[in-house]
Scaffold this active site. Structure first.
Site, PDB file in Angstrom:
ATOM      1  N   CYS A 134       6.514  11.293  53.780  1.00  0.00           N
ATOM      2  CA  CYS A 134       6.518  12.272  54.920  1.00  0.00           C
ATOM      3  C   CYS A 134       7.645  12.951  54.790  1.00  0.00           C
ATOM      4  O   CYS A 134       8.869  12.869  55.293  1.00  0.00           O
ATOM      5  CB  CYS A 134       6.703  11.653  56.329  1.00  0.00           C
ATOM      6  N   CYS A 137       9.199  14.489  58.138  1.00  0.00           N
ATOM      7  CA  CYS A 137       9.976  13.544  58.833  1.00  0.00           C
ATOM      8  C   CYS A 137      11.354  13.189  58.381  1.00  0.00           C
ATOM      9  O   CYS A 137      12.236  13.061  58.917  1.00  0.00           O
ATOM     10  CB  CYS A 137       9.187  12.136  58.967  1.00  0.00           C
ATOM     11  N   ASP A 138      11.492  13.085  56.799  1.00  0.00           N
ATOM     12  CA  ASP A 138      12.622  12.741  56.205  1.00  0.00           C
ATOM     13  C   ASP A 138      13.612  13.854  55.309  1.00  0.00           C
ATOM     14  O   ASP A 138      14.312  13.736  54.788  1.00  0.00           O
ATOM     15  CB  ASP A 138      12.455  11.657  55.374  1.00  0.00           C
TER      16      ASP A 138
END
Ligand code: NAP
Length: 295
Positions: A134, A137-138
């Site tokens: 992701c 997200c990261d």
């Protein structure tokens, strides 16, 4: 209490089904594994193709859907379903991980899909230590660092557009994803395309240090984003309903499966286009089909 319908999953398909079920005067419960989850959409960056909301973030779109369901007094239950069983009476029993159960006359299964793994050495070992599924997200962990994005679909291209300083490694010459994104990426200085190559191993020392290609070339990177598409979450229903060879539950837009009373909506079902708009549409259709079935 026996609900009219249990909806498994609180992504766009499940929430849309819940709103349609409420408006059809059905008693409905949405069962979600993750507290106040909104499904995979929460991990998408900018969504430009959901009608009426150009440029909204995936997270905000998911929250908007959820607020809508809350406003309509949809009942939510945070539980992990471990078993779905159709009883002789025709009713369904859902068993949860804490062994509690609920019953309903019908089920709309909208459990979505999860990221496809690359299944290469180093992948499992470095999850959370440089391997991610992701970018939204990261991605921020890799500011000023080099990363590799694996895959050639829209997810890979969107991830690449979101990240900076990267290699896009894809096994073919042509991309499966949108041409317009490919063109935009070509204009960026910090994007290197590595085409017609496969990553054979993710290398590292406590953390990811690089990717090794099948020809022996090693590219030094600090992070690897695997964007190989997704696999349907069908573990709970695979022995109850017919699946297609790729593992998706066979159903048309009504969501009707081979088991009477069990419907599917969203990414778990057989269809050509897996998008938020088609998931929302599936939820509406499945709840309408359930209302007709109960009549
Ligand atoms: P996808 O379209 O299935 O693409 C997966 C990519 O990973 C393909 O390029 C595939 O290569 C590659 N791949 C899969 N397994 C591999 C392996 N073992 N080794 C090497 N490469 C592998 O998945 P997606 O990109 O997640 O998209 C899924 C759906 O969501 C699509 O309909 C897409 O259009 C949609 N989507 C839309 C947006 C948007 O509109 N902004 C964003 C994300 C997703 P091949 O091409 O060689 O098969």
């Amino acid at each position: 209490m026996v609900y009219d319908v249990s909806i498994i999953g609180s992504g766009p398909a499940g929430l849309s089904a819940a709103i349609y079920a409420k408006r059809a005067n059905l008693s409905a419960i949405v069962i979600e594994k993750e507290y106040e989850g909104t499904g995979q959409i929460a991990e998408s960056g900018r969504v430009d193709n959901y009608l009426g909301m150009p440029g909204i973030s995936g997270y905000d779109l998911g929250e908007t859907f959820r607020e809508h369901a809350v406003k309509f007094e949809v009942e939510f239950l945070e539980q992990e379903v471990t078993r779905i069983q159709k009883e002789e009476s025709g009713q369904f029993q859902m068993t949860f991980s804490d062994s509690s159960v609920i019953e309903s006359k019908t089920v709309i299964y909208a459990a979505g899909a999860s990221p496809r793994r690359a299944d290469i050495p180093g992948e499992k070992e470095y999850v959370g230590k440089g391997v991610s599924y992701c970018a939204i997200c990261d991605g921020s962990f890799y500011r000023g660092k080099k990363v590799a994005v694996l895959g050639g679909g829209d997810t890979a291209l969107d991830d690449a557009a979101y990240l900076a300083g990267l290699y896009v490694i894809h096994r073919r010459k042509e991309f499966r994803g949108a041409v317009v994104t490919v063109e935009k990426l070509k204009e960026k200085e910090n994007v290197t395309f590595v085409l017609e190559h496969q990553v054979k191993e993710i290398t590292g020392k406590a953390k990811v240090t690089g990717v090794a290609l099948e020809d022996g070339t090693v590219i030094d990177v600090d992070g690897v984003f695997v964007a190989f598409g997704s696999v349907p979450q069908t573990a709970l229903v695979k022995d109850l309903v017919e699946l297609d060879p790729a593992g998706y539950v066979k159903a048309d837009e009504t969501g009707e499966t081979s088991l009477a009373g069990l419907y599917v909506a969203g990414d778990v079902r057989t269809k050509k286009l897996r998008q938020v708009v088609t998931a929302v549409s599936d939820g509406a259709n499945a709840a309408t089909a359930v209302a007709e079935y109960l009549k």
